[in-house]
Design a protein around this motif. Structure first.
Motif, PDB file in Angstrom:
ATOM      1  N   MET A 155      -2.358  -2.608  -5.448  1.00  0.00           N
ATOM      2  CA  MET A 155      -3.071  -1.953  -4.353  1.00  0.00           C
ATOM      3  C   MET A 155      -2.321  -0.739  -3.805  1.00  0.00           C
ATOM      4  N   ARG A 165       0.813  -1.215   0.000  1.00  0.00           N
ATOM      5  CA  ARG A 165       0.000   0.000   0.000  1.00  0.00           C
ATOM      6  C   ARG A 165       0.851   1.272   0.000  1.00  0.00           C
ATOM      7  N   LYS A 175      -1.078   2.756  -2.837  1.00  0.00           N
ATOM      8  CA  LYS A 175      -1.780   4.031  -2.673  1.00  0.00           C
ATOM      9  C   LYS A 175      -0.831   5.212  -2.623  1.00  0.00           C
ATOM     10  N   LYS A 176       0.357   5.026  -2.018  1.00  0.00           N
ATOM     11  CA  LYS A 176       1.243   6.173  -1.835  1.00  0.00           C
ATOM     12  C   LYS A 176       2.704   5.778  -2.011  1.00  0.00           C
ATOM     13  N   SER A 192      -1.513   0.112 -10.156  1.00  0.00           N
ATOM     14  CA  SER A 192      -2.584   0.753  -9.393  1.00  0.00           C
ATOM     15  C   SER A 192      -2.859   2.146  -9.948  1.00  0.00           C
ATOM     16  N   ALA A 193      -4.099   2.353 -10.364  1.00  0.00           N
ATOM     17  CA  ALA A 193      -4.492   3.679 -10.855  1.00  0.00           C
ATOM     18  C   ALA A 193      -4.561   4.692  -9.719  1.00  0.00           C
ATOM     19  N   LYS A 194      -4.601   4.209  -8.473  1.00  0.00           N
ATOM     20  CA  LYS A 194      -4.726   5.085  -7.308  1.00  0.00           C
ATOM     21  C   LYS A 194      -3.383   5.477  -6.695  1.00  0.00           C
ATOM     22  N   ALA A 195      -2.288   4.970  -7.240  1.00  0.00           N
ATOM     23  CA  ALA A 195      -0.968   5.235  -6.675  1.00  0.00           C
ATOM     24  C   ALA A 195      -0.610   6.709  -6.813  1.00  0.00           C
ATOM     25  N   GLU A 196      -0.410   7.371  -5.689  1.00  0.00           N
ATOM     26  CA  GLU A 196      -0.050   8.779  -5.649  1.00  0.00           C
ATOM     27  C   GLU A 196       1.455   8.886  -5.379  1.00  0.00           C
ATOM     28  N   ARG A 204       1.811   1.770 -14.148  1.00  0.00           N
ATOM     29  CA  ARG A 204       1.391   1.501 -12.771  1.00  0.00           C
ATOM     30  C   ARG A 204       0.341   0.401 -12.749  1.00  0.00           C
TER      31      ARG A 204
END
Length: 169
Positions: free
Chosen positions: A125, A99, A127-128, A157-161, A155
């Motif tokens: 998965m 994550r 996120k950061k 994960s499309a949510k990876a910031e 990526r």
């Protein structure tokens, strides 16, 4: 948990001898957080880069990675080390539970960038990604270049910031 402890002991023993296996004899399935701060990995040294990769790729259930980089300015980095991640087969690696990754004392050295690229590609998965730059080495132009390159990486994960911050040494 005992298996993870024994695997880590095996890894430490191999590391002390300078021999890094391709895979650990058993996966570190119970390892959730890998904190490599204080060890100051130098990704200009093959043994350090391979050791970090071995620990990460042997930990299928890992959720958090924290790693502190050592300054690589004094290291003469060979072309073989610069392309080490590109020439390894990581098709078997999935970091399905990862994550968060935090990397301290970061610079735009190719091996460090390739490490982040691998993590982004293998972590659905995620996120950061917190990158703490060594501001003694990386100026504002280097910061922009790092960010421009990282946002182009594939990526899982499309949510990876990706967050770029300053690291005070």
């Amino acid at each position: 948990m005992l298996t993870d402890f024994l695997s880590l002991l095996f890894w430490i023993k191999c590391f002390a001898k300078g021999a890094i296996p391709q895979k650990l004899p058993t996966s570190l399935v119970h390892l959730k957080c890998l904190d490599l701060c204080g060890f100051e990995f130098c990704f200009g040294r093959e043994v350090d880069l391979l050791s970090a990769l071995l620990l990460v790729t042997s930990s299928p259930n890992i959720e958090t990675i924290k790693i502190e980089m050592e300054d690589d300015l004094t290291e003469a980095v060979s072309q073989a080390i610069m392309n080490l991640i590109d020439h390894q087969d990581y098709s078997y690696v999935t970091l399905d539970h990862l994550r968060v990754i935090e990397i301290y004392n970061f610079s735009n050295m190719k091996t460090r960038m390739d490490f982040v690229k691998l993590i982004l590609a293998k972590s659905p998965m995620l996120k950061k990604v917190a990158i703490y730059l060594n501001e003694e080495i990386v100026d504002i132009h280097g910061r922009v270049k790092i960010l421009e390159e990282m946002i182009q990486y594939p990526r899982a994960s499309a949510k990876a910031e990706i967050v770029i911050l300053n690291f005070c040494v």
